[in-house]
Enzyme design. Structure first.
Site, PDB file in Angstrom:
ATOM      1  N   GLU A   1      39.192  45.960  35.061  1.00  0.00           N
ATOM      2  CA  GLU A   1      38.968  44.751  35.845  1.00  0.00           C
ATOM      3  C   GLU A   1      39.676  44.875  37.186  1.00  0.00           C
ATOM      4  OE1 GLU A   1      39.014  39.881  35.844  1.00  0.00           O
ATOM      5  OE2 GLU A   1      40.184  40.915  34.288  1.00  0.00           O
TER       6      GLU A   1
ATOM      7  N   ASP B   1      38.200  37.478  46.132  1.00  0.00           N
ATOM      8  CA  ASP B   1      38.424  36.621  47.299  1.00  0.00           C
ATOM      9  C   ASP B   1      37.179  36.652  48.178  1.00  0.00           C
ATOM     10  OD1 ASP B   1      39.281  35.408  49.683  1.00  0.00           O
ATOM     11  OD2 ASP B   1      41.336  36.119  49.395  1.00  0.00           O
TER      12      ASP B   1
END
Length: 219
Positions: free
Chosen positions: A50, A125
């Protein structure tokens, strides 16, 4: 970090955190540094990575639910890594490791080629201001390094609650060599293996659509 996070870091880093040779920056990875999964995890098993694991909610849940697979969380923020280690210890997730490092360097050189069965990029983000879009992780430089780390047939799973970023991801990955869509229609169905986090729930409450994408390495 908070006092609790500092304590978690001191107690659990020896168990979960990978020590990596640096280049210059504190979160850099030396080009010659390599992960040896079988040595680190003590077995040969499918590896799930991840990117930008945050506080670790998704990967800790998955590691606890899937003990026959190995998991690697990549994150640059120590507070998130400390929380991840604390939750992993509580969940008994011995098949999870963490690395405090820049994701592109992990994908480009630290991971052995074709070593990951899956790579996750969940809610990166969005850098939603136009002038900051160039800072996004998923741009034209991303597919080659993701493909390099993926095993043939391995899956790249992505999710975001920012429509503009979702479309950028799709455009970038659709034209990437060595990757193909693993979904029909405009968007992939929600990945059932992704636990619903407070972050995702907040996006839904604010009226943002969650967009999933899944791509497969084909060669």
């Amino acid at each position: 970090m908070s006092d609790g996070q500092e304590r978690a870091w001191e107690e659990f880093a020896p168990r979960y955190l990978l020590e990596v040779e640096r280049s210059e920056a504190a979160t850099s990875v030396h080009p010659e540094a390599r992960l040896h999964p079988a040595e680190e995890y003590g077995r040969a098993a499918p590896l799930v990575v991840e990117i930008g694991s945050g506080q670790g909610h998704a990967i800790v849940h998955a590691a606890a639910q899937r003990p026959h697979e190995d998991f690697l969380a990549v994150e640059v923020f120590r507070a998130g890594l400390a929380r991840t280690m604390l939750d992993a210890a509580r969940a008994g997730a011995g098949n999870l490791r963490l690395i405090e490092a820049n994701a592109p360097e992990v994908l480009a050189s630290y991971l052995p080629e074709a070593s990951a069965q899956e790579i996750w990029v969940f809610f990166p983000d969005p850098w939603h201001k136009s002038k900051h879009n160039k800072r996004r992780l998923v741009d034209d430089d991303f597919p080659p390094i993701a493909r390099r780390a993926l095993a043939e047939g391995g899956l790249l799973r992505l999710a975001t609650d920012w429509e503009h970023y979702a479309r950028q991801m799709r455009e970038v990955l659709d034209r990437a060599e060595g990757l193909e869509r693993a979904f029909d229609g405009d968007w992939a169905p929600r990945y059932e293996g992704r636990v619903m986090t407070a972050f995702e729930r907040k996006g839904i409450e604010r009226g943002r659509e969650i967009r999933d994408l899944t791509y497969r390495r084909v060669r």
